[in-house]
Motif scaffolding. Structure first.
Motif, PDB file in Angstrom:
ATOM      1  N   THR A 174     -19.780 -16.171 -11.396  1.00 31.27           N
ATOM      2  CA  THR A 174     -18.483 -16.399 -10.753  1.00 31.27           C
ATOM      3  C   THR A 174     -17.848 -17.705 -11.182  1.00 31.27           C
ATOM      4  OG1 THR A 174     -19.565 -17.286  -8.780  1.00 31.27           O
ATOM      5  CG2 THR A 174     -18.997 -14.928  -8.766  1.00 31.27           C
ATOM      6  N   LEU A 229     -24.423 -26.208 -12.056  1.00 27.40           N
ATOM      7  CA  LEU A 229     -25.524 -25.312 -11.721  1.00 27.40           C
ATOM      8  C   LEU A 229     -26.871 -25.991 -11.976  1.00 27.40           C
ATOM      9  CD1 LEU A 229     -26.316 -22.530 -10.725  1.00 27.40           C
ATOM     10  CD2 LEU A 229     -26.108 -21.698 -13.065  1.00 27.40           C
ATOM     11  N   TYR A 262     -25.524 -15.472  -9.417  1.00 30.29           N
ATOM     12  CA  TYR A 262     -24.210 -15.188  -8.835  1.00 30.29           C
ATOM     13  C   TYR A 262     -23.243 -16.340  -9.124  1.00 30.29           C
ATOM     14  CZ  TYR A 262     -20.422 -14.687  -5.581  1.00 30.29           C
ATOM     15  OH  TYR A 262     -19.155 -14.605  -5.055  1.00 30.29           O
ATOM     16  N   CYS A 263     -23.696 -17.556  -8.913  1.00 27.55           N
ATOM     17  CA  CYS A 263     -22.830 -18.721  -9.148  1.00 27.55           C
ATOM     18  C   CYS A 263     -22.376 -18.785 -10.606  1.00 27.55           C
ATOM     19  CB  CYS A 263     -23.550 -20.008  -8.756  1.00 27.55           C
ATOM     20  SG  CYS A 263     -23.796 -20.175  -6.983  1.00 27.55           S
ATOM     21  N   GLN A 264     -23.282 -18.526 -11.519  1.00 31.70           N
ATOM     22  CA  GLN A 264     -22.939 -18.555 -12.939  1.00 31.70           C
ATOM     23  C   GLN A 264     -21.926 -17.458 -13.270  1.00 31.70           C
ATOM     24  OE1 GLN A 264     -26.216 -18.037 -15.651  1.00 31.70           O
ATOM     25  NE2 GLN A 264     -25.010 -18.652 -17.410  1.00 31.70           N
ATOM     26  N   CYS A 297     -27.475 -28.511  -9.266  1.00 34.16           N
ATOM     27  CA  CYS A 297     -27.837 -27.879  -7.994  1.00 34.16           C
ATOM     28  C   CYS A 297     -29.254 -27.318  -8.018  1.00 34.16           C
ATOM     29  CB  CYS A 297     -26.848 -26.775  -7.654  1.00 34.16           C
ATOM     30  SG  CYS A 297     -25.205 -27.357  -7.256  1.00 34.16           S
ATOM     31  N   MET A 305     -15.731 -23.653  -8.489  1.00 32.81           N
ATOM     32  CA  MET A 305     -16.137 -22.583  -7.607  1.00 32.81           C
ATOM     33  C   MET A 305     -15.704 -22.916  -6.197  1.00 32.81           C
ATOM     34  SD  MET A 305     -19.905 -20.978  -7.058  1.00 32.81           S
ATOM     35  CE  MET A 305     -20.472 -21.823  -5.612  1.00 32.81           C
ATOM     36  N   MET A 310     -19.300 -20.996 -11.942  1.00 32.43           N
ATOM     37  CA  MET A 310     -19.800 -22.355 -11.740  1.00 32.43           C
ATOM     38  C   MET A 310     -20.166 -22.948 -13.095  1.00 32.43           C
ATOM     39  SD  MET A 310     -23.070 -23.798  -9.545  1.00 32.43           S
ATOM     40  CE  MET A 310     -22.312 -23.894  -7.936  1.00 32.43           C
TER      41      MET A 310
END
Length: 113
Positions: free
Chosen positions: A69, A76, A65-67, A79, A1, A71
């Motif tokens: 897109t 994840l 959102y991170c998943q 984090c 990412m 990550m």
């Protein structure tokens, strides 16, 4: 990412949620004042819990959102400080989010399930 800027709709949602957290924490502080003797126990617990729940919502919104897109789930999890390795981490210690150590911790936590 990549380290691109946070998308505007996500930024606005996070700002709104964090502002709500700040208002709840300010109420917790207000109920610690001597002139607010009545209901201080109940209200500090309610507002502190409200703040915590709202911050969880903000974290999960960002995580979603991170998943979406791309990550990696291990990154994840690191984090988000999930799993057994996060629970025993001393306060103030780096999470290793995205680092080799963080990925190793996430793998260990996943394999212990």
């Amino acid at each position: 990412m990549g380290d691109s800027q946070m998308p505007e709709p996500l930024r606005q949602a996070v700002h709104q949620l964090v502002s709500e957290v700040v208002m709840n924490v300010q109420e917790v502080l207000r109920y610690t004042e001597p002139d607010i003797a009545r209901d201080w126990k109940r209200m500090t617990l309610i507002r502190a819990t409200d703040a915590s729940d709202t911050m969880d919502t903000a974290a999960l919104l960002i995580a979603e959102y991170c998943q979406r897109t791309g990550m990696a789930l291990e990154t994840l999890a690191s984090c988000l400080q999930t799993g057994s390795s996060a629970a025993g981490r001393p306060v103030g210690r780096s999470t290793g989010c995205g680092s080799a150590r963080g990925r190793r911790d996430a793998r260990q936590a996943a394999s212990s399930r």
